[in-house]
Design an enzyme around this catalytic site. Structure first.
Site, PDB file in Angstrom:
ATOM      1  CE  LYS A   1      -4.476  -1.521   1.471  1.00  8.75           C
ATOM      2  NZ  LYS A   1      -4.320  -2.949   1.828  1.00  8.75           N
TER       3      LYS A   1
ATOM      4  CD  GLU B   1     -10.773   4.903   1.215  1.00 10.62           C
ATOM      5  OE1 GLU B   1     -10.541   6.076   0.876  1.00 10.62           O
ATOM      6  OE2 GLU B   1     -10.177   3.924   0.729  1.00 10.62           O
TER       7      GLU B   1
ATOM      8  CB  SER C   1      -0.252  -8.278  -1.060  1.00  5.59           C
ATOM      9  OG  SER C   1      -1.037  -9.111  -0.224  1.00  5.59           O
TER      10      SER C   1
END
Ligand code: PLP
Length: 402
Positions: free
Chosen positions: A101, A123, A389
């Site tokens: 991310k 968010e 990930s």
């Protein structure tokens, strides 16, 4: 709806959408009129900014020195023996803050600075994107407001503490189910009220155009590195297959990006089946969804027969989303990629297996991608890349001690 893609184009319009943000029939920007100026400002400027020499230089420097890129492409010897093929792990779990991310939030905060914005909103559901956003805001000295469902704030206390320590204000969303969807609504409301000084950092390849394309381009560093690393290790830039988990779809989009036009490379996504796709407790959007609009884009969506969004379920908070990015809906529509549901139980088993075979504890999300090794069969000389990930520290509660 429009369709601008056919296989004769070599799938290039599945990698990047047209000017209106369509990947074949999916995508677009379905936003309320009050939000149009914000989205239009971003749309008219993002390609020029992220394509500029100064942006590229800053972005690559921070990815290298701050996020820890390039992440290794690790040949997993014992896992390969187990499946009688060659398995490589793309180690996004080694990125700063523990997942892919950060690639996106570094890119978007630089973009925000180029746009002259000094306040960031985001968010978050499980808090992973919130932490990655709070991190880059601290780095750049920018104000950071993260909207989070009140229920999620109670469920994800460690990430809330991390965001606050990094200086972010965490605002509870108290409407609806008090989860991600409600947090997103609050963030959109904030953006409408603060159009000039605020940039909204969306955390996946979802939302109105240009977000899906913007986030895919920022995450495409994953497949850019993979090509180079595969060439070094195997003599060829292309693998047999790439496996990635799909929540909104950003790590998968990044891992697929530079291979989409090469049809010899098989692309597989793992979506969260939860307790099973026919149990009503699932987040398998592609298996169960129908075309619909959520958060500003037309894509596949889990919905009731009268179009209400179905509340998703997965053991993995990062995959617990009722929609999927429009690029993935198009990859399915045109038969370029295959998406398979993976249950909680299968993911847990694969996580424990990776821990014991390779000494790596994966995030629950990433464990869904690993579980595809059980579902698919590969040949002895095939090369399979799994996008790992994120790391599993946050998931120890679910893994237990066994
Ligand atoms: C958030 C998250 C995901 C899911 O998001 P995508 O946009 O689908 O990549 C997957 N893995 C990890 C570790 C995450 O934190």
């Amino acid at each position: 709806m429009k369709s601008n893609t056919d296989t004769a184009t070599g799938f290039s319009s599945l990698r990047n959408p047209d000017e209106a943000g369509f990947y074949g029939p999916f995508g677009g920007a379905f936003v309320p009129e009050m939000l149009y100026p914000n989205v239009e400002e971003l749309r008219s400027k993002y390609l020029e900014i992220i394509g500029s020499e100064s942006f590229r230089r800053e972005f690559l420097n921070l990815l290298h020195d701050y996020a820890g890129r390039p992440t290794p492409l690790y040949f997993a010897k014992r896992l390969s023996e187990k499946y009688n093929t060659h398995v490589y792990l793309k180690r996004e779990d080694l990125c700063h803050t523990g997942a892919h991310k950060i690639n996106n939030t570094i890119g978007q905060i630089l973009l925000a600075r180029h746009l002259g914005k000094h306040r960031i909103i985001a968010e978050t559901g499980a808090g992973q994107h919130g932490v990655a956003t709070a991190t880059v805001c601290a780095l750049m000295g920018m104000e950071c407001v993260v909207y989070m469902g009140a229920l999620d704030i109670r469920r994800q206390a460690p990430n809330v503490a991390r965001m606050r320590m990094l200086g972010a204000t965490v605002v509870p969303a108290t409407s609806g189910n008090q989860t991600l969807k409600d947090a997103t609504n609050e963030a959109i409301r904030d953006w409408i009220c603060n159009p000039t000084d605020t940039h909204y950092i969306i955390g996946s390849v979802v939302g109105p155009h240009p977000y899906p394309d913007l986030v895919a381009r920022l995450q495409s560093v994953i497949s850019e590195e993979m090509r180079r690393q595969l060439a070094e290790k195997t003599g060829r830039e292309t693998p047999t297959a790439i496996l990635a988990c799909v929540g909104g779809g950003s790590n998968a989009a990044g891992a697929f990006y530079h291979f989409i036009e090469e049809q010899g490379v098989k692309l597989y996504g793992a979506e969260a089946a939860g307790h099973g796709i026919h149990t009503g407790e699932t987040a398998a959007t592609i298996a169960l969804g129908k075309a619909g609009i959520l958060h500003g884009s037309l894509s596949m969506l889990m919905q009731t027969s009268d179009g209400q969004v179905v509340e998703p379920y997965s053991i993995s908070a990062g995959l617990d989303y009722p929609g999927v990015g429009p690029m993935h809906a198009a990859l399915v529509h045109f038969g370029r990629a295959t998406y398979l549901p993976v249950s909680d139980e299968q993911a847990l088993k694969s996580a424990h297996q990776l821990a014991r075979l390779e000494g790596i504890i994966p995030a629950l999300e990433s464990a869904h991608a690993l579980a595809l090794l059980e579902e698919l069969s590969f040949g002895k000389s095939d090369e399979v890349v799994v996008c790992l990930s994120g790391r599993g520290d946050k998931d120890m509660g679910a893994y237990g001690g066994s």
